[in-house]
Structures are given as C-alpha cells and as structure tokens.
Write a protein that holds these residues in place. Structure first.
Motif, PDB file in Angstrom:
ATOM      1  N   PRO A 297      55.748  -5.869  71.617  1.00  0.00           N
ATOM      2  CA  PRO A 297      54.974  -4.696  71.197  1.00  0.00           C
ATOM      3  C   PRO A 297      53.520  -5.077  70.948  1.00  0.00           C
ATOM      4  N   ARG A 298      52.666  -4.114  71.098  1.00  0.00           N
ATOM      5  CA  ARG A 298      51.243  -4.385  70.927  1.00  0.00           C
ATOM      6  C   ARG A 298      50.915  -4.693  69.469  1.00  0.00           C
ATOM      7  N   ASN A 299      51.593  -4.006  68.574  1.00  0.00           N
ATOM      8  CA  ASN A 299      51.350  -4.184  67.153  1.00  0.00           C
ATOM      9  C   ASN A 299      52.557  -4.895  66.553  1.00  0.00           C
ATOM     10  N   PHE A 300      52.337  -6.010  65.895  1.00  0.00           N
ATOM     11  CA  PHE A 300      53.434  -6.784  65.333  1.00  0.00           C
ATOM     12  C   PHE A 300      53.706  -6.439  63.878  1.00  0.00           C
ATOM     13  N   THR A 301      53.090  -5.411  63.349  1.00  0.00           N
ATOM     14  CA  THR A 301      53.296  -5.018  61.966  1.00  0.00           C
ATOM     15  C   THR A 301      54.645  -4.328  61.828  1.00  0.00           C
ATOM     16  N   LEU A 302      55.442  -4.774  60.861  1.00  0.00           N
ATOM     17  CA  LEU A 302      56.740  -4.160  60.599  1.00  0.00           C
ATOM     18  C   LEU A 302      56.600  -3.135  59.485  1.00  0.00           C
ATOM     19  N   THR A 303      57.321  -2.065  59.635  1.00  0.00           N
ATOM     20  CA  THR A 303      57.390  -1.114  58.535  1.00  0.00           C
ATOM     21  C   THR A 303      58.401  -1.643  57.521  1.00  0.00           C
ATOM     22  N   ALA A 304      58.379  -1.085  56.328  1.00  0.00           N
ATOM     23  CA  ALA A 304      59.325  -1.521  55.297  1.00  0.00           C
ATOM     24  C   ALA A 304      60.760  -1.246  55.737  1.00  0.00           C
ATOM     25  N   GLU A 305      60.953  -0.175  56.445  1.00  0.00           N
ATOM     26  CA  GLU A 305      62.273   0.186  56.934  1.00  0.00           C
ATOM     27  C   GLU A 305      62.771  -0.823  57.970  1.00  0.00           C
ATOM     28  N   MET A 306      61.884  -1.253  58.868  1.00  0.00           N
ATOM     29  CA  MET A 306      62.262  -2.229  59.888  1.00  0.00           C
ATOM     30  C   MET A 306      62.593  -3.589  59.266  1.00  0.00           C
ATOM     31  N   ALA A 307      61.897  -3.936  58.198  1.00  0.00           N
ATOM     32  CA  ALA A 307      62.130  -5.209  57.532  1.00  0.00           C
ATOM     33  C   ALA A 307      63.295  -5.146  56.571  1.00  0.00           C
ATOM     34  N   GLY A 308      63.830  -3.963  56.336  1.00  0.00           N
ATOM     35  CA  GLY A 308      64.970  -3.815  55.438  1.00  0.00           C
ATOM     36  C   GLY A 308      64.587  -3.833  53.975  1.00  0.00           C
ATOM     37  N   ILE A 309      63.348  -3.461  53.665  1.00  0.00           N
ATOM     38  CA  ILE A 309      62.873  -3.439  52.283  1.00  0.00           C
ATOM     39  C   ILE A 309      62.989  -2.023  51.756  1.00  0.00           C
ATOM     40  N   LYS A 310      63.568  -1.901  50.553  1.00  0.00           N
ATOM     41  CA  LYS A 310      63.685  -0.584  49.940  1.00  0.00           C
ATOM     42  C   LYS A 310      62.336  -0.175  49.364  1.00  0.00           C
ATOM     43  N   PRO A 311      62.040   1.104  49.392  1.00  0.00           N
ATOM     44  CA  PRO A 311      60.809   1.558  48.736  1.00  0.00           C
ATOM     45  C   PRO A 311      60.861   1.258  47.254  1.00  0.00           C
ATOM     46  N   ARG A 312      59.688   1.139  46.622  1.00  0.00           N
ATOM     47  CA  ARG A 312      59.600   0.739  45.215  1.00  0.00           C
ATOM     48  C   ARG A 312      60.322   1.705  44.283  1.00  0.00           C
ATOM     49  N   GLY A 313      60.341   2.970  44.604  1.00  0.00           N
ATOM     50  CA  GLY A 313      60.940   3.951  43.719  1.00  0.00           C
ATOM     51  C   GLY A 313      62.448   3.806  43.592  1.00  0.00           C
ATOM     52  N   GLU A 314      63.108   3.228  44.577  1.00  0.00           N
ATOM     53  CA  GLU A 314      64.556   3.122  44.556  1.00  0.00           C
ATOM     54  C   GLU A 314      65.045   1.930  43.747  1.00  0.00           C
ATOM     55  N   ASN A 315      64.211   0.935  43.526  1.00  0.00           N
ATOM     56  CA  ASN A 315      64.636  -0.245  42.801  1.00  0.00           C
ATOM     57  C   ASN A 315      64.442  -0.021  41.304  1.00  0.00           C
ATOM     58  N   VAL A 316      65.526   0.193  40.585  1.00  0.00           N
ATOM     59  CA  VAL A 316      65.477   0.529  39.166  1.00  0.00           C
ATOM     60  C   VAL A 316      64.946  -0.639  38.349  1.00  0.00           C
ATOM     61  N   PHE A 317      65.338  -1.854  38.698  1.00  0.00           N
ATOM     62  CA  PHE A 317      64.899  -3.028  37.942  1.00  0.00           C
ATOM     63  C   PHE A 317      63.382  -3.162  37.975  1.00  0.00           C
ATOM     64  N   LEU A 318      62.782  -3.009  39.152  1.00  0.00           N
ATOM     65  CA  LEU A 318      61.326  -3.132  39.243  1.00  0.00           C
ATOM     66  C   LEU A 318      60.621  -2.020  38.487  1.00  0.00           C
ATOM     67  N   THR A 319      61.194  -0.831  38.497  1.00  0.00           N
ATOM     68  CA  THR A 319      60.583   0.280  37.774  1.00  0.00           C
ATOM     69  C   THR A 319      60.571  -0.004  36.278  1.00  0.00           C
ATOM     70  N   TRP A 320      61.699  -0.427  35.724  1.00  0.00           N
ATOM     71  CA  TRP A 320      61.754  -0.737  34.291  1.00  0.00           C
ATOM     72  C   TRP A 320      60.898  -1.936  33.949  1.00  0.00           C
ATOM     73  N   PHE A 321      60.872  -2.922  34.842  1.00  0.00           N
ATOM     74  CA  PHE A 321      60.060  -4.104  34.594  1.00  0.00           C
ATOM     75  C   PHE A 321      58.583  -3.732  34.474  1.00  0.00           C
ATOM     76  N   SER A 322      58.101  -2.861  35.356  1.00  0.00           N
ATOM     77  CA  SER A 322      56.694  -2.464  35.288  1.00  0.00           C
ATOM     78  C   SER A 322      56.417  -1.639  34.027  1.00  0.00           C
ATOM     79  N   ARG A 323      57.368  -0.803  33.619  1.00  0.00           N
ATOM     80  CA  ARG A 323      57.174  -0.016  32.395  1.00  0.00           C
ATOM     81  C   ARG A 323      57.144  -0.918  31.167  1.00  0.00           C
ATOM     82  N   LEU A 324      58.046  -1.876  31.099  1.00  0.00           N
ATOM     83  CA  LEU A 324      58.075  -2.785  29.961  1.00  0.00           C
ATOM     84  C   LEU A 324      56.827  -3.661  29.918  1.00  0.00           C
ATOM     85  N   ARG A 325      56.345  -4.044  31.080  1.00  0.00           N
ATOM     86  CA  ARG A 325      55.127  -4.848  31.138  1.00  0.00           C
ATOM     87  C   ARG A 325      53.949  -4.048  30.588  1.00  0.00           C
ATOM     88  N   LEU A 326      53.860  -2.775  30.935  1.00  0.00           N
ATOM     89  CA  LEU A 326      52.784  -1.923  30.433  1.00  0.00           C
ATOM     90  C   LEU A 326      52.909  -1.711  28.925  1.00  0.00           C
TER      91      LEU A 326
END
Length: 143
Positions: A63-92
């Motif tokens: 492909p001309r562009n080698f950039t992967l989308t989060a979906e292609m790389a199998g990464i969940k969007p930030r909103g779906e990961n509960v641990f990261l959401t709570w971690f950022s809230r506790l950090r704040l």
C-alpha cells in the motif's frame, strides 16, 4: 528428510549453490558431497521446491500509505478501556489534592496562626475552668 536436521552452514551452502553465488572450489566440494550423500540431495530438492513455491506466489503490491488504523492494529479505542479511564481520573484527582494541600499549607504559613502545644492547651483549659467555677458558685448561692 527435514531441513532442520542439517547444520545451518550446510543449508547456507546449498542456498548459495542454488543462487549460483558460490566460489568454484566450494561448488566442486558441494557437487562431490551431493553425489555421495543422499540426505544432502534430498535437502537440495526441498530447497528447490520451496524456492519454486515462493516464486509462484502472486506478487502483492504494497500500500502507498503504511499507517495502520487502531482497528487494523487491534487496539481498542480509549473510551472502551475502563482501567485507563479510571487511571486518568485518579491521576487528575491526585494532582488536584496535592495542589489543595500546598494551598492550605501556604495559607497557614502566611496567616501565622499556629496551634498551641498540647501541654499549654491543657493548662489554658484548666485555668479557664477554675475562673469560671467561682462565678458559677456565686450565682448558684441563695441570696
């Protein structure tokens, strides 16, 4: 015969022999070994077949562009990961609590209000109690 049973040096020599990237003396040695060793002949045949299979595969265009989308790389969007959401809230909230603590300590320091030591606090309470007792006794006495 399995190619994994051969030493890596022999496989490299066979691969170089197939690619015709070998010196004349080494080529003569390999051909002499091929006439004597049937396992080596079988390994050479397997390498030829593997080479032929790989060359027969269709060429895929990169492909001309080698950039992967989060979906292609199998990464969940930030909103779906509960641990990261709570971690950022506790950090704040931890940062806000630290800022509040600094402000309270600065306010105490700037106003100059210091609490009495525990010994002096008890003495002041006892003195006030003694002064209040005679007044209370006089009010309770009949006139």
């Amino acid at each position: 015969m399995n190619l994994h049973q051969f030493p890596p040096h022999d496989l490299e020599l066979l691969s170089a022999y197939l690619d015709d990237e070998i010196e004349v003396t080494e080529k003569a040695e390999i051909e002499a070994r091929l006439q004597v060793e049937s396992d080596l002949r079988l390994a050479l045949t397997e390498l030829r077949q593997t080479r032929q299979i790989l060359r027969s595969l269709p060429l895929l265009r990169a492909p001309r562009n080698f950039t992967l989308t989060a979906e292609m790389a199998g990464i969940k969007p930030r909103g779906e990961n509960v641990f990261l959401t709570w971690f950022s809230r506790l950090r704040l909230s931890s940062a806000l609590a630290a800022i509040l603590l600094v402000l309270v300590l600065m306010g105490d320091f700037l106003t100059g209000v210091t609490p009495l030591p525990m010994g002096r606090l008890n003495a002041a309470t006892e003195l006030a109690a003694e002064e209040a007792m005679p007044e209370a006794a006089m009010e309770a006495a009949p006139a």
